[in-house]
Structures are given as C-alpha cells and as structure tokens.
Design an enzyme around this catalytic site. Structure first.
Site: not given
Length: 286
Positions: A49-52, A80
């Site tokens: 996920y883009e949140s890491g 990120l």
C-alpha cells in the site's frame, strides 16, 4: 446468486492476479479485488500500500491506505519515499491498478486536463503517483466505467503512459512492462501490438453497446469470450467479510469509486458546469 456490475468487476480484476504477484493496491475496486484474490486463489499475493506497508495481511478490509489494520502482520513498514524509490522505481512490483478520466486505445491515461492543457475545459487532480506506477510496474490493470467520453481514440493529455503511440513506444522511453487489461462495467479489454481490443463481454452486454461506448472502431477478439461471473463463494466473501456495509450491492451496482461521476474543480476551486470553459491561468497541474 445475482450480482452487481461492481461485484463482476471486482471478480474479474481479482482473476488477473497470480499467487506469487506483488501488487500496489489502490482504493475502491482494486482494494476489494486484491483482498478477494488473497482470500481465494492467490494466498501468496504480496500486497503493498502507498502508506508504506509491504506484504500486508489485513484481518478485515482496510478502509483507506492508512488503516492501522494494514500494519498488523505486514512483512515490513517503509516510508513513502522508500516504498516508491526502492520498491516501485526499483522494478520490484509486478502489478499496479490505475484509473483516470480518459483511457485511449493505446492504454494511455489522462487525469490532468479535459481539453487544451493551457486553456482546459476542466482541470483534474493530476498524476499523484500514477505516472510512476504506469512507468515502473510489469503489468498495469486499469479500472474504469465504460463511457464514450472516457474512452476517446486519443487522450487530451498523457498523464500515465500506456503503449504511448504504439509498438515500441514504451521501450523508446525506457519504460517497464505495460497495460495488461482494462476492466469496465461492460467488458474486459486486453492489448495486442500496443492497441486495445475487446477480449470478453460481460453477461448480457452486446457488441453494439461496447462499440457505442468506445470512441474509436474498437476490435473484438475472434474468439470473443463471455466474462466469468463471480462465484457464490466470492459473493459471500465480498458481502459478508470484505464489504460489511454492502457497498458492492448498492443500488445500480456502483461502488464508492466506480460509477461515481467525476466532480472536477475549476482552477479557482469551484465546480464547473459541464461544457463550461475555464479561463487558463498558465499554471501547471500536479
């Protein structure tokens, strides 16, 4: 069991994911599709996920990319910057999901402007991380409602590259991979020689309906298939485990993202009327 258009799209998108894939997960249909695939035929799917969060294994459907449930049981949690630089730009992600205001026959995506760039009818949010995803993953899956205005022969602006101007276009620009499929509420389109064609029609949808909703003379596969509907087990998972609020079985079969009309903003921040010209200010979109 009966199903909605959105449930069919989720099932179709999930079927494109393999057990050993790493996938950059989005929200809406991609989020549902990835979590459905992981609970059925692809338990080894590595969700990023883009949140890491890397290798997320959420016990319930995350409500956003920042939901704490993504970190519980994840293999790793990165910043990120590291997520995009080491994993994405480093070519370590197999699949990325994208959408946009326009998708053309080469799989190029526009999420920047409708109309002329310097004097647009509508200015859209811009790329965000979409261009990086389209440029660096091995396979891009595109999700979009099937409407003629969304599928022009050529996009007004290339925000995220598909096959650019045809065969060899990606290689010329040093890009990895390319679009694999476009999943809509009418059909599944795939690519051959850098151009989109209709690989399967959803049950009850006709060739004419797809042709009328596509902005060019789209080709249909010689062995045109009918899209496989979601199974009863998939529907049970979607309705009872992954979407307890019933968002995939809402009226008209729309999800919170797919099927919602774009509500773009004018350059001054207000909502334009459809077709109204927006004075250009010479600025650049993100």
């Amino acid at each position: 069991m009966t199903y909605t258009n959105t449930e069919l799209m989720v099932s179709a998108a999930a079927s494109k994911l393999r057990d050993d894939d790493s996938v950059l997960v989005g929200i809406g249909v991609p989020n549902l599709a990835c979590n459905l695939a992981k609970r059925t035929h692809a338990p080894g799917l590595r969700m990023i996920y883009e949140s890491g969060t890397v290798g997320s294994n959420p016990s319930s459907l995350p409500l956003s990319i920042g939901d704490p449930v993504l970190a519980s049981g994840a293999l790793d949690v990165e910043s990120l910057m590291d997520g995009f630089s080491y994993y994405l730009q480093g070519g370590r992600i197999d699949v990325g999901f994208l959408g946009g205001a326009q998708v053309d026959r080469r799989g190029n995506i526009n999420s920047t402007v409708i109309g002329d760039y310097d004097d647009p009818d509508v200015r859209l949010p811009g790329s965000g991380g979409a261009c990086e995803i389209a440029s660096n993953v091995e396979r891009t899956l595109i999700i979009a409602p099937h409407e003629a205005q969304r599928f022009p022969e050529e996009v007004d602006f290339v925000t995220s590259p598909g096959y650019v101007d045809g065969p060899g276009g990606r290689e010329e620009h040093g890009l990895r991979g390319g679009p694999e499929a476009v999943i809509t509420d009418k059909a599944i389109m795939e690519f051959e020689d850098g151009e989109m064609y209709v690989a399967s029609l959803h049950p009850g949808v006709t060739r004419d309906e797809v042709a009328d909703a596509t902005g060019w003379d789209v080709r249909f596969a010689d062995d045109l298939d009918e899209t496989t509907p979601p199974s009863d087990d998939e529907l049970t998972l979607l309705r009872e485990e992954l979407t307890p609020t019933g968002s995939t079985s809402s009226r008209g079969g729309t999800s919170p993202r797919i099927g919602r009309r774009l509500r773009p903003r004018r350059c001054d921040g207000s909502s334009p009327r459809r077709g109204r010209r927006v004075p250009g200010r010479g600025g650049h979109s993100p």
